[in-house]
Enzyme design. Structure first.
Site, PDB file in Angstrom:
ATOM      1  N   GLU A 202       0.329  -3.235  -6.502  1.00  0.00           N
ATOM      2  CA  GLU A 202       0.258  -1.963  -5.778  1.00  0.00           C
ATOM      3  C   GLU A 202       0.055  -2.267  -4.299  1.00  0.00           C
ATOM      4  O   GLU A 202      -1.046  -2.605  -3.880  1.00  0.00           O
ATOM      5  CB  GLU A 202      -0.950  -1.157  -6.253  1.00  0.00           C
ATOM      6  CG  GLU A 202      -0.848  -0.576  -7.633  1.00  0.00           C
ATOM      7  CD  GLU A 202      -2.071   0.280  -7.940  1.00  0.00           C
ATOM      8  OE1 GLU A 202      -1.905   1.470  -8.229  1.00  0.00           O
ATOM      9  OE2 GLU A 202      -3.199  -0.242  -7.882  1.00  0.00           O
TER      10      GLU A 202
ATOM     11  N   ASP B 219      -3.803  -4.998  -9.062  1.00  0.00           N
ATOM     12  CA  ASP B 219      -4.363  -3.698  -8.736  1.00  0.00           C
ATOM     13  C   ASP B 219      -4.717  -3.673  -7.245  1.00  0.00           C
ATOM     14  O   ASP B 219      -5.285  -4.637  -6.723  1.00  0.00           O
ATOM     15  CB  ASP B 219      -5.627  -3.481  -9.583  1.00  0.00           C
ATOM     16  CG  ASP B 219      -6.226  -2.105  -9.393  1.00  0.00           C
ATOM     17  OD1 ASP B 219      -5.547  -1.126  -9.733  1.00  0.00           O
ATOM     18  OD2 ASP B 219      -7.363  -2.028  -8.886  1.00  0.00           O
TER      19      ASP B 219
END
Ligand code: CA
Length: 716
Positions: free
Chosen positions: A437, A408
């Protein structure tokens, strides 16, 4: 600084003590500063500078004696009436601190044996530490001994299988209670850690049964949330770790649901939204709360709300292992979504209690970095923070047999940390898959150090979510741009971006956007847990269309994801037109919004079948899964015909399988497009899915909003 205090003193560097004095309370002379150590020895400190601030505090910068020792107690004295403890301030943020205290041992945490449990806690700025163990009604508190590198240790005799424990650390003159960040299990809502007997958590995780992964492009990722996946099932395990592998559940029309369905879909990897402890759901009163779980409380312990008994030391651990083991047995690997970029709160975190100001990124003046927009950023560049992350990844792999990770906000972490994770993870399991990400967030870290999309070349073997693919194939994702269409939702002008998307954004040729140096790094998706679903977007941006048209668009997007070079990624339920009733950010919405509605699988079974077909086709045609930029540049050719039809040809691909050439036609218009071919081609798939009867054509009629796949064998 607490306002009521008249005087505070901090060791901010190895050569700098900073003292703040509230002049309102102290208006006497402050030109003699002395340092007293724990043995009562006193020495004078030299004033380097004085800043009288416009606020009521004055700031004195003082010299530091050579022999000062971090971890010992000191007092700063002005006169006999005014003194305060010397706190270890931003000195912990210096390179010298890391040089002095970095500990590379692998014994941090509690190590169980039948006759004693050993504890090791890294706490260099603590002046004392104790471990407090509770077993049934017995409570034992034992002083820990400071050893090399600021590691406090204790050995407590006895059998503490399943006992709970906390550390008590005295830092900067104050005792704090903290849960061991290395604890592998915790009680409900992480009040205390648990001591685990490894023998009671050992089970066959069936990792050895899984086939080798030759290339990440062979992977098909399917993302879900533990609670969402089975919340609808009438079963005590619904919404729990054990729910993931519940068998025999059916949709109202008698089709497979849950685990059985997962097995039938053909995906290779199940990606789970955070399964480590998070704080927003009360583990003892679950129903009123819901959360995706991006608010980590404890990194090394499974979330208690997914366990049958959050107060049982082994329940959460063993139940997650049982689920992973069963998935592995079914040939499905498991990716965990991990949130090492921030925690629920810096102040409440155990890291902060144990070594204040060390683990979280701060600005020069001590303000928290907030690139995560969650109030804090974990500082992966600090050596022991980095070590913790790497150790944590290794723990999930070694203990749980986890096969991959999704990072994340990876762009908040630094390149070096990610590369160390990669190295360690590959050593444990060469098949491990890592992606994240890579958004460039405003965290306090130079751009060249961030693990972002633009630094993909520095991240060997680590994939990233391809937002270029997402935004062009689907259209804009954010709520305020919900009306902005993409290629598949009605803006044909994006046709010129689609060849880049379908080639995994690796082609170094005119007209192509190149993002990655390898297709293995491109996670191709249009929908994930974030933002609204595609279906909900289309209800707004294609509101004038009927359901049948939107279904065609939905299928086309799934088709493009699965036929493109790179790593395909599907959000669970996307293949049966998942809706969240228009909610654009459902991280804390109700179960009704978030849970997988298996009834929809009946309603949209044509989309499900199409998805299964495209997964099957992808698996059959290795040319759709090329492994390098060079291969793609050599074989892939794109022609845009009349500004409305994409012809994607894979030439000279006999080495990849049964066909010499493959052609994929994408028609995102509402017209039937006819197209003449120079040769006879076998039709492998059309807008309905796989074509089962062998059919050859030299003239094509491509139906509206659909994809046709053709293939041709070589002359021999
Ligand atoms: Ca929790």
């Amino acid at each position: 600084m607490r306002k009521e205090e008249i005087m505070e003193a901090y060791l901010d560097r190895y050569d700098l003590i900073v003292v703040y004095i509230h002049e309102q309370f102290y208006q006497g002379k402050s030109d003699t500063f002395r340092l007293r150590d724990a043995n009562g020895n006193v020495q004078n400190l030299m004033i380097k500078s004085i800043e009288r601030s416009s606020r009521a505090y004055s700031k004195y910068k003082l010299s530091v004696p050579q022999d000062i020792k971090i971890g010992e107690e000191y007092t700063i004295i002005i006169d006999y009436a005014l003194q305060c403890p010397l706190r270890f301030g931003y000195v912990v943020r210096t390179k010298q601190f890391d040089d002095e205290f970095y500990y590379d041992g692998n014994d941090l945490g509690a190590t169980y044996a039948a006759t004693k449990t050993s504890f090791a806690l890294w706490a260099p700025t603590a002046t004392r530490a104790k471990v407090e163990i509770k077993q049934n009604d017995v409570e034992i508190t034992q002083e820990m001994k400071r050893t090399d590198k600021g590691v406090y240790r204790a050995e407590v005799q006895g059998d503490f299988d399943g006992a709970s424990y906390v550390y008590l650390v005295k830092v900067n003159g104050v005792w704090a209670e903290a849960v061991d960040p290395y604890a592998k299990s915790c009680n409900a809502n992480k009040q205390r850690g648990f001591i685990l007997n490894p023998k009671r958590t050992t089970m066959d995780l069936h990792n050895a049964d899984l086939p080798r992964i030759e290339s990440y492009t062979d992977i098909v990722v399917y993302e879900t949330h533990v609670r969402d996946f089975t919340k609808q099932f009438p079963h005590p395990n619904a919404g729990k770790f054990l729910g993931l592998t519940l068998e025999g559940f059916k949709t109202p029309n008698g089709h497979e649901a849950g685990f059985d369905y997962l097995k039938s879909l053909g995906i290779t990897h199940l990606q789970l939204q955070p399964v480590n402890d998070y704080t927003s759901v009360d583990e003892l009163n679950i129903d009123p709360y819901y959360n995706w779980g991006y608010d980590p409380g404890h990194y090394n312990c499974p979330e208690g709300s997914y366990a049958m008994d959050p107060n049982d030391p082994y329940s959460r651990v063993n139940e997650l292992k049982i689920a992973i083991s069963k998935l592995h047995k079914a040939g499905i690997r498991v990716i965990l979504d991990v949130v090492y970029n921030h925690m629920q709160s810096q102040l409440n975190s155990d890291f902060e209690k144990i070594v204040p100001n060390y683990y979280f990124r701060l600005s020069e003046n001590g303000r928290p970095s907030n690139g995560s927009f969650c109030g804090n950023d974990f500082d992966s560049t600090r050596l022991m923070a980095r070590k913790f992350i790497v150790d944590s990844i290794a723990m999930w792999m070694n203990d749980y047999g986890v096969d991959g990770f999704r990072f994340d906000l990876m762009g908040i972490l630094d390149v070096e940390t990610m590369n160390q994770i990669h190295k360690t993870a590959k050593n444990i399991n060469p098949n491990v898959f890592l992606h994240g990400e890579g958004w460039n967030m405003p965290t306090i870290l130079p751009d060249e150090l961030k693990a972002t999309l633009s630094n993909q070349g520095k991240l060997e073997g680590i994939g990233q979510f391809n937002d270029f693919f997402r935004e062009h194939v689907k259209g804009k994702s954010s709520e305020h741009e919900i009306m902005v269409k993409g290629f598949c939702t009605g803006d044909i002008n994006y046709i010129h971006a689609i060849p880049a998307c379908m080639s995994g954004c690796v082609m170094n040729k005119p007209g192509f956007v190149r993002i990655f140096d390898s297709p293995e790094k491109s996670t191709n998706y249009v929908e994930c847990h974030d933002n609204g679903t595609v279906w909900d977007k289309m209800k707004v941006c294609n509101s004038g269309e009927d359901n049948a048209t939107r279904i065609q668009r939905q299928k086309m997007m799934l088709g493009i994801i699965l036929l493109s070079q790179g790593v395909p990624f599907i959000h669970s339920g996307q293949e049966f037109c998942r809706t969240k009733n228009g909610v654009q950010n459902s991280y804390a919405s109700s179960d009704l919004i978030n849970r997988i509605d298996w009834d929809r699988k009946d309603k949209y079974d044509l989309v499900v079948d199409y998805t299964k077909d495209m997964i099957q086709l992808r698996k059959r045609l290795a040319a759709l899964r090329m492994r390098t930029q060079e291969e793609i540049e050599k074989h892939a050719q794109f022609t845009i015909i009349d500004n409305r039809l994409i012809e994607y040809t894979l030439k000279n691909v006999a080495a990849y399988g049964e066909y010499e050439e493959i052609k994929i036609y994408v028609n995102a218009t509402k017209d039937v497009i006819t197209h003449s071919l120079k040769d006879m081609y076998e039709v492998l798939a059309n807008g309905n899915g796989l074509v089962t009867e062998t059919t050859f054509v030299d003239q094509l009629e491509i139906s509206p909003l659909s994809i046709t796949v053709l293939a041709k064998k070589g002359l021999n």
